[in-house]
Scaffold this motif. Sequence first.
Motif, PDB file in Angstrom:
ATOM      1  N   ASN A  42      73.921  50.307  23.268  1.00  0.00           N
ATOM      2  CA  ASN A  42      74.480  48.690  23.308  1.00  0.00           C
ATOM      3  C   ASN A  42      74.518  47.733  23.830  1.00  0.00           C
ATOM      4  O   ASN A  42      74.532  48.001  25.119  1.00  0.00           O
ATOM      5  N   SER A  43      75.017  46.552  23.638  1.00  0.00           N
ATOM      6  CA  SER A  43      75.421  45.364  25.108  1.00  0.00           C
ATOM      7  C   SER A  43      76.569  45.842  24.566  1.00  0.00           C
ATOM      8  O   SER A  43      77.133  45.535  24.343  1.00  0.00           O
ATOM      9  N   ILE A  44      77.191  45.311  26.254  1.00  0.00           N
ATOM     10  CA  ILE A  44      78.590  45.112  26.462  1.00  0.00           C
ATOM     11  C   ILE A  44      78.811  44.063  27.774  1.00  0.00           C
ATOM     12  O   ILE A  44      78.622  43.838  28.390  1.00  0.00           O
ATOM     13  N   PRO A  45      79.481  43.492  26.950  1.00  0.00           N
ATOM     14  CA  PRO A  45      80.465  41.919  27.647  1.00  0.00           C
ATOM     15  C   PRO A  45      80.974  42.247  28.973  1.00  0.00           C
ATOM     16  O   PRO A  45      81.556  43.551  29.540  1.00  0.00           O
ATOM     17  N   VAL A  46      80.953  41.908  29.882  1.00  0.00           N
ATOM     18  CA  VAL A  46      81.254  41.947  31.529  1.00  0.00           C
ATOM     19  C   VAL A  46      81.441  40.909  31.944  1.00  0.00           C
ATOM     20  O   VAL A  46      81.050  39.524  31.579  1.00  0.00           O
ATOM     21  N   LYS A  47      82.764  40.807  32.992  1.00  0.00           N
ATOM     22  CA  LYS A  47      82.981  39.462  33.281  1.00  0.00           C
ATOM     23  C   LYS A  47      82.985  40.169  34.366  1.00  0.00           C
ATOM     24  O   LYS A  47      83.592  41.068  35.053  1.00  0.00           O
ATOM     25  N   SER A  83      76.708  39.633  29.660  1.00  0.00           N
ATOM     26  CA  SER A  83      76.380  41.529  29.274  1.00  0.00           C
ATOM     27  C   SER A  83      75.596  42.260  29.983  1.00  0.00           C
ATOM     28  O   SER A  83      74.663  41.250  29.855  1.00  0.00           O
ATOM     29  N   TYR A  84      75.644  43.509  29.694  1.00  0.00           N
ATOM     30  CA  TYR A  84      74.661  44.110  29.651  1.00  0.00           C
ATOM     31  C   TYR A  84      73.869  44.960  28.993  1.00  0.00           C
ATOM     32  O   TYR A  84      74.817  45.382  28.173  1.00  0.00           O
ATOM     33  N   LYS A  85      72.987  45.863  28.849  1.00  0.00           N
ATOM     34  CA  LYS A  85      72.172  46.324  27.727  1.00  0.00           C
ATOM     35  C   LYS A  85      72.468  47.799  28.416  1.00  0.00           C
ATOM     36  O   LYS A  85      72.384  48.113  29.187  1.00  0.00           O
ATOM     37  N   PRO A 112      72.107  41.127  37.123  1.00  0.00           N
ATOM     38  CA  PRO A 112      71.622  40.547  38.422  1.00  0.00           C
ATOM     39  C   PRO A 112      73.065  39.375  38.537  1.00  0.00           C
ATOM     40  O   PRO A 112      73.537  39.197  38.077  1.00  0.00           O
ATOM     41  N   VAL A 113      73.026  39.280  40.159  1.00  0.00           N
ATOM     42  CA  VAL A 113      73.990  38.241  40.792  1.00  0.00           C
ATOM     43  C   VAL A 113      73.034  37.555  42.109  1.00  0.00           C
ATOM     44  O   VAL A 113      72.105  38.044  42.257  1.00  0.00           O
ATOM     45  N   LYS A 114      73.732  36.929  42.372  1.00  0.00           N
ATOM     46  CA  LYS A 114      72.814  35.888  43.881  1.00  0.00           C
ATOM     47  C   LYS A 114      74.891  35.544  44.505  1.00  0.00           C
ATOM     48  O   LYS A 114      75.183  34.389  44.339  1.00  0.00           O
ATOM     49  N   VAL A 115      75.026  36.232  45.608  1.00  0.00           N
ATOM     50  CA  VAL A 115      76.130  36.113  46.129  1.00  0.00           C
ATOM     51  C   VAL A 115      75.227  36.095  48.059  1.00  0.00           C
ATOM     52  O   VAL A 115      75.499  37.784  47.826  1.00  0.00           O
ATOM     53  N   VAL A 174      85.293  43.316  38.023  1.00  0.00           N
ATOM     54  CA  VAL A 174      84.139  43.526  36.492  1.00  0.00           C
ATOM     55  C   VAL A 174      85.243  43.954  35.850  1.00  0.00           C
ATOM     56  O   VAL A 174      86.208  45.279  35.932  1.00  0.00           O
ATOM     57  N   VAL A 175      85.299  42.930  34.786  1.00  0.00           N
ATOM     58  CA  VAL A 175      86.179  43.223  33.570  1.00  0.00           C
ATOM     59  C   VAL A 175      85.428  43.780  32.332  1.00  0.00           C
ATOM     60  O   VAL A 175      84.736  42.689  32.024  1.00  0.00           O
ATOM     61  N   ILE A 176      85.152  44.917  32.635  1.00  0.00           N
ATOM     62  CA  ILE A 176      84.047  45.680  30.857  1.00  0.00           C
ATOM     63  C   ILE A 176      85.130  45.204  29.627  1.00  0.00           C
ATOM     64  O   ILE A 176      86.162  46.127  29.422  1.00  0.00           O
TER      65      ILE A 176
END
Length: 170
Positions: free
Chosen positions: A68-73, A90-92, A103-106, A118-120
Amino acid sequence: MFLMSIVEFMKSNKAVEVPETFRFGSVLHPGEGGDYWNCSGKQDAISIQLSHAATLTSIGLFGTKNKNSIPVKISVRNSKSETIFESNTSYKSTGTEVPTRVPVKVKMVAGMKYTIGVVIESAVNLYFGKNGISEVSCGGKLKFSLENSSDSTNNTTVHRGQIPSLGFKI
Protein backbone atom coordinates in the motif's frame (compact mmCIF):
# COMPACT_ATOMS: atom_id res chain seq x y z
CA MET A 1 43.90 21.21 -25.15
CA PHE A 2 42.58 23.43 -22.38
CA LEU A 3 38.98 22.37 -23.08
CA MET A 4 39.97 18.71 -23.02
CA SER A 5 41.53 19.10 -19.58
CA ILE A 6 38.31 20.70 -18.32
CA VAL A 7 36.26 17.81 -19.72
CA GLU A 8 38.59 15.25 -18.10
CA PHE A 9 38.37 17.14 -14.80
CA MET A 10 34.56 17.13 -14.93
CA LYS A 11 34.49 13.40 -15.67
CA SER A 12 36.79 12.63 -12.74
CA ASN A 13 34.64 14.64 -10.29
CA LYS A 14 31.39 12.77 -10.83
CA ALA A 15 29.65 11.71 -7.65
CA VAL A 16 30.05 8.04 -6.82
CA GLU A 17 27.12 6.18 -5.30
CA VAL A 18 28.22 4.09 -2.35
CA PRO A 19 26.44 0.84 -1.48
CA GLU A 20 23.18 1.32 0.41
CA THR A 21 23.72 0.65 4.08
CA PHE A 22 21.46 -1.40 6.31
CA ARG A 23 21.90 -0.62 10.01
CA PHE A 24 19.92 -3.44 11.64
CA GLY A 25 20.98 -7.02 12.32
CA SER A 26 17.44 -8.36 11.96
CA VAL A 27 13.91 -7.35 10.98
CA LEU A 28 10.81 -8.21 12.96
CA HIS A 29 7.48 -8.88 11.32
CA PRO A 30 4.44 -7.05 12.65
CA GLY A 31 3.15 -8.99 15.65
CA GLU A 32 6.27 -11.16 15.95
CA GLY A 33 6.92 -11.86 19.60
CA GLY A 34 3.92 -9.73 20.49
CA ASP A 35 5.73 -6.64 19.17
CA TYR A 36 4.13 -4.11 16.86
CA TRP A 37 5.47 -0.90 15.36
CA ASN A 38 2.80 1.73 15.00
CA CYS A 39 3.48 5.28 13.91
CA SER A 40 0.22 7.24 13.80
CA GLY A 41 1.85 10.66 13.51
CA LYS A 42 4.74 10.15 15.94
CA GLN A 43 8.28 10.89 14.75
CA ASP A 44 10.98 8.27 14.31
CA ALA A 45 14.38 9.98 14.34
CA ILE A 46 18.07 9.13 14.44
CA SER A 47 21.19 11.31 14.43
CA ILE A 48 24.16 10.64 12.16
CA GLN A 49 27.66 12.02 11.64
CA LEU A 50 29.71 11.35 8.48
CA SER A 51 33.44 10.70 8.09
CA HIS A 52 33.49 12.47 4.68
CA ALA A 53 31.28 14.98 2.91
CA ALA A 54 28.49 13.23 1.00
CA THR A 55 24.99 13.69 -0.36
CA LEU A 56 22.22 11.72 1.28
CA THR A 57 20.25 10.32 -1.69
CA SER A 58 17.70 8.00 -0.07
CA ILE A 59 16.16 7.01 3.23
CA GLY A 60 14.92 3.45 3.59
CA LEU A 61 11.58 2.96 5.30
CA PHE A 62 9.80 -0.20 6.34
CA GLY A 63 6.27 -0.86 5.19
CA THR A 64 3.43 -3.18 6.11
CA LYS A 65 2.53 -6.71 5.02
CA ASN A 66 0.34 -5.09 2.33
CA LYS A 67 1.53 -3.34 -0.82
CA ASN A 68 0.00 0.00 0.00
CA SER A 69 0.93 3.67 -0.29
CA ILE A 70 2.06 5.22 3.01
CA PRO A 71 2.22 9.01 3.54
CA VAL A 72 5.41 10.28 5.21
CA LYS A 73 6.94 13.59 6.21
CA ILE A 74 10.75 13.58 6.06
CA SER A 75 12.99 16.19 7.64
CA VAL A 76 16.73 16.61 8.08
CA ARG A 77 18.13 19.08 10.60
CA ASN A 78 21.72 20.12 11.16
CA SER A 79 23.48 20.49 14.52
CA LYS A 80 22.15 24.06 14.81
CA SER A 81 18.58 22.64 14.69
CA GLU A 82 18.05 24.27 11.29
CA THR A 83 15.81 22.30 8.93
CA ILE A 84 17.88 21.79 5.76
CA PHE A 85 15.48 19.40 4.03
CA GLU A 86 11.76 18.75 4.31
CA SER A 87 9.39 16.74 2.16
CA ASN A 88 5.80 15.54 2.37
CA THR A 89 5.54 12.50 0.14
CA SER A 90 4.42 8.89 0.15
CA TYR A 91 6.09 5.57 -0.50
CA LYS A 92 4.87 2.19 -1.65
CA SER A 93 5.27 -0.63 0.83
CA THR A 94 6.94 -3.70 -0.66
CA GLY A 95 4.64 -5.98 1.38
CA THR A 96 7.79 -7.61 2.78
CA GLU A 97 10.58 -6.82 5.22
CA VAL A 98 12.53 -5.14 2.37
CA PRO A 99 12.53 -1.38 2.97
CA THR A 100 11.48 1.11 0.31
CA ARG A 101 14.09 3.70 -0.70
CA VAL A 102 12.55 7.17 -0.54
CA PRO A 103 14.59 9.63 -2.65
CA VAL A 104 16.03 12.74 -0.99
CA LYS A 105 18.89 15.09 -1.82
CA VAL A 106 20.74 16.52 1.16
CA LYS A 107 24.37 17.69 1.08
CA MET A 108 26.16 16.83 4.32
CA VAL A 109 29.59 17.83 5.57
CA ALA A 110 31.96 15.64 7.54
CA GLY A 111 31.93 15.91 11.31
CA MET A 112 28.56 17.66 11.67
CA LYS A 113 25.66 15.92 13.40
CA TYR A 114 22.42 15.64 11.40
CA THR A 115 19.07 14.40 12.60
CA ILE A 116 16.91 12.48 10.15
CA GLY A 117 13.25 12.42 11.15
CA VAL A 118 10.28 10.68 9.58
CA VAL A 119 6.62 10.96 10.50
CA ILE A 120 4.86 7.99 8.97
CA GLU A 121 1.16 8.80 8.86
CA SER A 122 -1.67 6.33 9.37
CA ALA A 123 0.56 3.28 9.26
CA VAL A 124 0.04 0.51 11.77
CA ASN A 125 1.80 -2.80 12.15
CA LEU A 126 4.98 -1.93 10.26
CA TYR A 127 8.05 -4.09 9.97
CA PHE A 128 10.85 -2.79 12.20
CA GLY A 129 14.51 -3.45 12.81
CA LYS A 130 16.41 -4.55 15.88
CA ASN A 131 20.03 -5.28 16.81
CA GLY A 132 21.15 -2.00 15.25
CA ILE A 133 24.77 -0.89 15.11
CA SER A 134 26.23 2.51 16.02
CA GLU A 135 28.84 2.73 13.23
CA VAL A 136 28.30 1.80 9.59
CA SER A 137 30.81 1.50 6.75
CA CYS A 138 29.58 2.08 3.21
CA GLY A 139 31.78 -0.07 1.00
CA GLY A 140 34.97 1.33 2.52
CA LYS A 141 34.31 4.76 0.96
CA LEU A 142 32.29 6.38 3.75
CA LYS A 143 31.61 5.72 7.43
CA PHE A 144 28.95 7.21 9.60
CA SER A 145 28.10 6.96 13.26
CA LEU A 146 24.58 6.88 14.66
CA GLU A 147 23.21 8.25 17.92
CA ASN A 148 19.83 8.25 19.55
CA SER A 149 17.89 11.45 18.92
CA SER A 150 15.75 13.24 21.49
CA ASP A 151 13.48 14.12 18.52
CA SER A 152 12.36 10.50 18.31
CA THR A 153 8.90 10.34 19.89
CA ASN A 154 8.15 6.84 18.56
CA ASN A 155 10.98 4.94 20.26
CA THR A 156 13.35 4.60 17.29
CA THR A 157 16.87 4.28 18.66
CA VAL A 158 20.25 3.18 17.35
CA HIS A 159 19.28 -0.37 18.31
CA ARG A 160 15.69 -0.70 17.06
CA GLY A 161 12.93 0.94 15.06
CA GLN A 162 12.59 2.64 11.69
CA ILE A 163 15.01 4.25 9.17
CA PRO A 164 16.72 0.95 8.38
CA SER A 165 18.86 2.14 5.49
CA LEU A 166 20.52 5.21 4.01
CA GLY A 167 21.89 5.84 0.52
CA PHE A 168 24.76 8.25 -0.24
CA LYS A 169 26.81 9.67 -3.08
CA ILE A 170 30.31 10.97 -2.50
